[in-house]
Design an enzyme around this catalytic site. Structure first.
Site: not given
Ligand code: ACO
Length: 368
Positions: A253, A308
């Site tokens: 998140h 989710e």
């Molecule tokens: N699975 C795998 N890796 C992840 C996940 C995940 N669910 N979440 C974060 N990471 C990793 C990223 O790949 C990144 O790795 P890196 O530094 O090696 O490149 C690191 O953790 C940081 O992640 P960011 O993308 O910078 O985190 P951000 O805060 O921008 O993204 C997000 C948040 C979009 C929700 C992300 O965690 C994600 O894509 N999750 C999966 C999708 C999901 O479940 N969405 C629902 C969110 S809740 C909602 O909107 C109601």
């Protein structure tokens, strides 16, 4: 472009940028706390109704037993829904329904609580109507006396749901009604800040919510659980997925560095569904394993379960097909979007950030 804009700090994804002041909700990501106008989400979900949450978010007043009477789909909106191909995604159908409603009503700026109530009262009926139309079935009207969640299920299945199932859906709607300045709410505030109307605001917000990184995740959670199959395979599955740098849906998140309190609330709801989903034990077991793998593979980033993950359990448990999940999320979030629209309109200041130009320096066209 001004020199000040070039010098201003650039924050990709606007992370850490404060773009609004709000009294609607507090999302305390470090401590895993979500408050709707000061009230903890767990208390709201346990004691409230969706109507009460809507009133709270729109007006700041709490009437625990308030209800919002479901409205039938206006005839012109139904005509628009009938024109959509059966393969239309329900999220697109919901967006179309709100757009058609806006065209009919030609509502004025600024947005009001009354406009929001009117829109939210018909939106579940429109989604249920489309869900029937795409199966070749005729829509049915909301049965008088039912709350919004019950009437949605009744219009979907042409039969009133049992109260426990309806209550589980209502808990979901309450838990997902509002969540600070997330992507779709920001989109809503940007649109209404141009003095555009509430229908256009909600249409834009639905568009933002549709993306898999925001509202599309719960449907994918189910696919993941299918792939995992059994808890003893969860570790290998998670390692493989992260090794390929693929996302695991239902985790991570932008704001939370602690367990998402909505996930905690919805897990309780899922565990008390009248018919326990067959894969709920798999979800609970796999979650524990995936969290352990994340802690090991991404030691510098706290990644916990998000809303989710258990939303999927609840929505599946109340009998919805996965392709309806994002649209039902959108209906829940219409409360928050509307509250933010009203709050932003009171500020009455257009939202216009700067972009740092990284293109070619000034030059001339050939022959100019
Ligand atoms: N699975 C795998 N890796 C992840 C996940 C995940 N669910 N979440 C974060 N990471 C990793 C990223 O790949 C990144 O790795 P890196 O530094 O090696 O490149 C690191 O953790 C940081 O992640 P960011 O993308 O910078 O985190 P951000 O805060 O921008 O993204 C997000 C948040 C979009 C929700 C992300 O965690 C994600 O894509 N999750 C999966 C999708 C999901 O479940 N969405 C629902 C969110 S809740 C909602 O909107 C109601």
């Amino acid at each position: 472009m001004t020199a000040a804009a070039i010098d201003a700090p650039f924050s990709p994804g606007l992370a850490g940028v404060v773009a609004a002041e709000t009294a609607i909700s507090l999302v305390d990501g470090a401590n895993g706390v979500l408050l709707y106008r000061g009230y903890p989400i767990v208390e709201v979900v346990r004691t409230g109704t969706y109507g009460a949450v809507l009133d709270l978010l729109l007006t700041g007043e709490w009437h625990a037993h308030a209800t919002l009477e479901p409205a039938p789909v206006p005839a012109d909106v139904l005509t628009a829904l009938r024109l959509l191909p059966p393969g239309t995604h329900p999220m697109d159908a919901l967006r179309t329904a709100v757009s058609a409603w806006g065209a009919m009503h030609r509502i004025a700026w600024p947005p009001t609580a009354e406009q929001a109530r009117e829109l939210i009262a018909f939106a579940p009926s429109a989604l249920a109507a489309f869900a029937r139309l795409r199966q070749g079935l005729e829509p049915v009207s909301p049965q008088p006396g039912l709350d919004l969640a019950s009437a949605f299920l009744q219009q979907l299945h042409d039969a009133a749901p049992d109260p426990a199932t309806a209550r589980a859906l209502e808990a979901y709607l309450m838990a997902c009604a509002e969540h600070g300045l997330n992507a779709s709410t920001f989109a809503a505030r940007v649109i209404v800040a141009t003095r555009s109307d509430l229908a256009s605001t909600i249409v834009g917000a639905i568009g933002a919510l549709k993306g898999p990184l925001h509202g599309g995740a719960p449907a994918e959670v189910l696919g993941q659980l299918d792939e995992i199959g059994s808890v003893d395979r969860a570790e290998a599955w998670a390692r493989d997925r992260l090794g390929r740098r693929e996302l695991i849906m239902g985790f991570g998140h932008r704001v939370y560095r602690a367990y998402d309190p909505r996930a905690a609330a919805l897990r309780v709801v899922a565990e008390h569904l009248p018919q326990r989903p067959p894969w709920l034990d798999l979800a609970i077991g796999a979650e524990e394993v995936i969290l352990r793998v994340f802690a090991e593979v991404k030691p510098n980033r706290v990644i916990k379960t998000n809303v989710e993950f258990y939303a999927a359990a609840v929505l599946q448990g109340v009998g919805l097909t996965p392709d309806l999940f994002p649209a039902v999320f959108g209906i829940a979030r219409m409360a928050g979007w509307s509250a933010h629209a009203i709050e932003q309109a009171a500020v009455d200041k257009i939202i216009r950030p700067e972009a740092r130009y990284v293109g070619p320096a000034a030059r001339h066209l050939p022959g100019a």
